[in-house]
Design a protein around this motif. Sequence first.
Motif, PDB file in Angstrom:
ATOM      1  N   HIS A 369       0.882  -1.112  -0.048  1.00 47.51           N
ATOM      2  CA  HIS A 369       0.429   0.093   0.144  1.00 47.51           C
ATOM      3  C   HIS A 369       0.938   1.734   0.012  1.00 47.51           C
ATOM      4  CE1 HIS A 369       0.519  -0.526   3.932  1.00 47.51           C
ATOM      5  NE2 HIS A 369       0.753   0.103   4.488  1.00 47.51           N
ATOM      6  N   TYR A 372       0.681   1.116  -3.578  1.00 48.85           N
ATOM      7  CA  TYR A 372      -0.360   1.419  -4.589  1.00 48.85           C
ATOM      8  C   TYR A 372      -1.547   1.925  -3.680  1.00 48.85           C
ATOM      9  CZ  TYR A 372       1.664  -1.259  -8.130  1.00 48.85           C
ATOM     10  OH  TYR A 372       2.958  -1.230  -9.390  1.00 48.85           O
ATOM     11  N   GLY A 373      -2.121   2.999  -4.007  1.00 46.33           N
ATOM     12  CA  GLY A 373      -3.169   3.862  -2.859  1.00 46.33           C
ATOM     13  C   GLY A 373      -4.708   2.379  -3.280  1.00 46.33           C
ATOM     14  N   GLU A 376      -6.551   1.108  -6.396  1.00 45.21           N
ATOM     15  CA  GLU A 376      -4.899   1.433  -7.677  1.00 45.21           C
ATOM     16  C   GLU A 376      -4.497   0.177  -8.331  1.00 45.21           C
ATOM     17  OE1 GLU A 376      -0.990   4.529  -8.396  1.00 45.21           O
ATOM     18  OE2 GLU A 376      -1.755   3.977  -6.600  1.00 45.21           O
TER      19      GLU A 376
END
Length: 535
Positions: A369, A372-373, A376
């Motif tokens: 995380h 990547y959000g 996403e």
Amino acid sequence: MTRFVVNSPNTEYTKQHIFSGYDYQRTEVDVDENGSISVTPITRKFVFKTKRTVPKLGVMFVGLGGNNGSTVTGGIIANREKIVWNSREGEHKADYFGSLTQASTSRIGNTRDGKEVYVPFSSLLPMVHPNDIVVSGWDINGLDLKLAMKRAEVFDYDLQRQLAPLMEKIVPLPSIYYPDFIAANQEDRANNVLNGDCASLAHLNQLRSDIRKFREDNKLDKVIVLWTANTERFCELTAGVHDSEANLMKAIAEGHSEIAPSQMFAVAALLEGCSYINGSPQNTFVPAIIQLAERLGLFIAGDDFKSGQTKIKSVLVDFLVSAGIKPESIVSYNHLGNNDGKNLNAPKQFRSKEISKSNVVDDMVQSNHILYGPGEKPDHTVVIKYVPFVKDSKRAMDEYTSTIFMGGRNTIVMHNTCEDSLLAAPLIIDLLVLTELMERIEFATPEPHREGEPNGYRLSEHPKLEFGRMDSVLSILAYLLKAPQVPKGTPVINALFKQRSCIENILRACVGLPPENHMLLEHKGRSVFGKEVRS
């Protein structure tokens, strides 16, 4: 064959079974509303029971005369007969290269002087040897396997020449053919089919009869049915048809048009007490079939063999994300010229393959995380084209573009030429060998430790333990499958080394060996770990 005995008070060898007591350790994590993480190590005791007797196994391939079916069959015969052949590169001997169970090794520990010891993977537990597997199956095309092998153009000529007298004796049984589920360009091959173009009880009963006859004629202990036929389009999940076992059986009796051939074979196999493996990416395992497998206590596994491009992708993306590099774009292009490629030329069948290839990076992306959000993930495109000239020699080209330190870009471009069926065949062998092995493994959770019982395993009282098998959806086979089916509510793992480690460590647990952790603390500080500790 290498054999070894684990000298542990928690492992018991009897004439019929291996019993192993095992401490399974996991970490339970709680996250509160403020994002604070609480971690609790959990230890659970298990007892594994493995039947030692290896059965006589038969396999029935759906798509026996296809490239995969003829290649697996020819490979088994060549190994069994110890065939040696010549090509322009020189002499070759039959082998099982590419097979996890037959051509890889497992580290079982170190000697007292620190030397690592490896044994054949197949020696961890008693396993069926591929040479002993009896082969039969169905195909919509009636060519015997000598001619099917020649059509496939996979094996060298000299190998085909020596296999021909043995392969021509194997002729596919008539199969079911529902034209709406595979590409229209397959119609000219369909000359070995049962009457009727949609589901029926007559078809189901014939398939069941074929399985029973195969088992009886060859005096088999077990049969596994494996789909290696054309990729089907996705079936439309229909309420009142695919949602329960009762509804599915009723729909078959009524000739419902939205029941796929692969689902008919799955039902027939399960009703005959056979595990069923789906080697193509269609959605065979609708809720009704999972329910049927669970009621009967049988295994199903799928989907789609993980042989070439996808296997590389599951390694490379795992490496990038684990290294803190952010893949932003993954573009995969394939062209191939075998019948699989011809079938995938149709849009609906390609869509099934596209789905199985596209989801392979999801769990690796979700593991980080920081990169990547929420929601996403990388742009991911898969293209497959049919080019008849290249035949079974599939070309795969990939471009991985990632963001690196301080806004930099890194692009990896890879070209992979995979001889498609020669990569898939050993995976098929592993699926059969491991599925059969899982049918002989059971486990139980003992009662809490009592005074005087070593480690609380109560192996001396194992008849009192309630043993059970793994979930009917056999997710341990994920290493070999592109879009692995998992039990409901279970996370999907696509990272290749996690998948292999899962298989290896479960087999290690069955003989009382601890999981591999690669810490090697005994070699990390000689001032702390003296000779006495290391020994």
